[in-house]
Motif scaffolding. Structure first.
Motif, mmCIF file in Angstrom:
data_model
loop_
_atom_site.group_PDB
_atom_site.id
_atom_site.type_symbol
_atom_site.label_atom_id
_atom_site.label_comp_id
_atom_site.label_asym_id
_atom_site.label_seq_id
_atom_site.Cartn_x
_atom_site.Cartn_y
_atom_site.Cartn_z
ATOM 1 N N PHE A 165 -11.318 52.460 81.698
ATOM 2 C CA PHE A 165 -11.663 52.967 80.373
ATOM 3 C C PHE A 165 -11.088 54.370 80.239
ATOM 4 C CE2 PHE A 165 -15.100 54.276 83.147
ATOM 5 C CZ PHE A 165 -15.459 55.542 82.719
ATOM 6 N N GLU A 166 -11.099 54.900 79.043
ATOM 7 C CA GLU A 166 -10.547 56.226 78.795
ATOM 8 C C GLU A 166 -11.583 57.141 78.162
ATOM 9 O OE1 GLU A 166 -5.804 55.394 77.921
ATOM 10 O OE2 GLU A 166 -7.232 55.402 76.232
ATOM 11 N N VAL A 167 -11.476 58.431 78.482
ATOM 12 C CA VAL A 167 -12.245 59.455 77.778
ATOM 13 C C VAL A 167 -11.247 60.407 77.134
ATOM 14 C CG1 VAL A 167 -14.253 59.284 79.278
ATOM 15 C CG2 VAL A 167 -12.439 60.897 79.856
ATOM 16 N N THR A 168 -11.586 60.929 75.966
ATOM 17 C CA THR A 168 -10.675 61.799 75.218
ATOM 18 C C THR A 168 -11.142 63.246 75.280
ATOM 19 O OG1 THR A 168 -10.152 59.993 73.693
ATOM 20 C CG2 THR A 168 -9.620 62.225 72.977
ATOM 21 N N VAL A 169 -10.223 64.129 75.604
ATOM 22 C CA VAL A 169 -10.513 65.566 75.630
ATOM 23 C C VAL A 169 -10.276 66.104 74.217
ATOM 24 C CG1 VAL A 169 -9.937 67.788 76.651
ATOM 25 C CG2 VAL A 169 -9.796 65.693 78.030
ATOM 26 N N GLU A 170 -11.341 66.532 73.576
ATOM 27 C CA GLU A 170 -11.248 66.970 72.191
ATOM 28 C C GLU A 170 -11.095 68.488 72.082
ATOM 29 O OE1 GLU A 170 -14.108 65.239 69.581
ATOM 30 O OE2 GLU A 170 -14.292 63.415 70.787
ATOM 31 N N LYS A 171 -10.671 68.912 70.919
ATOM 32 C CA LYS A 171 -10.509 70.343 70.661
ATOM 33 C C LYS A 171 -11.847 71.056 70.821
ATOM 34 C CE LYS A 171 -8.910 73.601 67.132
ATOM 35 N NZ LYS A 171 -8.376 73.749 65.758
ATOM 36 N N THR A 172 -11.800 72.208 71.452
ATOM 37 C CA THR A 172 -13.025 72.974 71.685
ATOM 38 C C THR A 172 -13.704 73.314 70.367
ATOM 39 O OG1 THR A 172 -12.077 73.930 73.683
ATOM 40 C CG2 THR A 172 -13.980 75.056 72.723
#
Length: 269
Positions: A165-172
């Protein structure tokens, strides 16, 4: 005589065909075709879902620089129980640092059609919740980067499955900006900056973003040749600043003209 011979051959052929049909209907125990249970049922364990149970600012959003704690559920999509299920988690991403645990974890027995999580540990900083895996997101991670988490799964019958599965690194979500300052002390106490005076300023920062900024640090400097001996020259700790709030920092205390806390001081040439 020939008629009897043909009848005999036909009977033998019929018996052989019947025996073959019985063999075809035998229940198998072959992990490769997933007919792995004595009753003919089979197990198939795969990734089901994950939850961010803790991150540095407690907003449930994965940002660069944060340590992320995930709770991961697996599901048995087969028709029979999967016994003594074990899973190993890994990643090929250079942005996910120190993924733990690196060894197999025990999910136990998972009945057909059911999902199950695994509690590797309990994290108590934001909230006391169980987690399965944890990792730290590199400070250099670009926004919207997808980090893959690979899962290798086994059971007691030596069946193996792989999933991911994937996790997304979002904008702070936090955005720290200058907010305001106050002259808390100057040489003649009138709050007006004049040449020759030593000026003490109290400086507020504000979080104009949508999430808490934790352990905020600020360094003050100037390019003006008229501001001498600006202090402090090192980082100062503003602590945690929640979304929409402003916060000051008390570097020191100036005792004259009412006595107040200040953030920075300098002398005007």
């Amino acid at each position: 005589m020939k008629l009897l011979k043909y009848i005999f051959v036909a009977i033998i052929g019929s018996l052989l065909l019947t025996a073959c049909e019985d063999d075809v209907n035998l229940k198998r125990d072959n992990p490769l075709d997933e007919e792995n249970n004595a009753d003919g049922t089979w197990a198939q364990v795969a990734y089901d879902s994950h939850t961010v149970v803790s991150d540095n600012n407690g907003n449930g959003i994965i940002n660069k620089g944060e340590t992320i704690y995930l709770f991961v559920n697996l599901k048995n999509k087969g028709t029979g129980r999967a016994n003594k299920v074990k899973a190993t988690f890994s990643t090929t991403s250079s942005y996910a640092l120190d993924l733990t645990p690196a060894t197999q974890v025990n999910y136990g027995d998972i009945p057909a059609g059911k999902k199950q999580g695994y509690d590797y540990g309990v994290y108590g900083y934001i909230s006391s919740e169980d987690y399965t895996v944890k990792f730290t997101v590199s400070n250099t991670t670009p926004d919207n980067t997808k980090i893959p988490i690979d899962i290798s799964i086994t059971d007691e019958n030596d069946n193996t499955w792989t999933d991911s599965f994937e996790v997304t690194v979002e904008k702070t979500g936090a955005q720290i900006d200058y907010d305001s300052h106050t002259v808390v002390s100057d040489n003649n106490g009138n709050g007006i900056i004049n040449k020759g005076e030593t000026i003490y300023l109290f400086v507020n920062l504000k979080n104009n973003g949508s999430s808490t900024a934790n352990k905020v640090k600020a360094t003050f400097s100037t390019t003006s040749s008229y501001a001498l001996d600006l202090t402090p020259a090192t980082q100062v700790n503003y602590g945690d600043i929640s979304a929409g709030n402003k916060q000051g920092y008390d570097y020191g205390y100036v005792s004259y003209y009412g006595g107040k806390n200040y953030t920075v001081k300098f002398t005007v040439s």
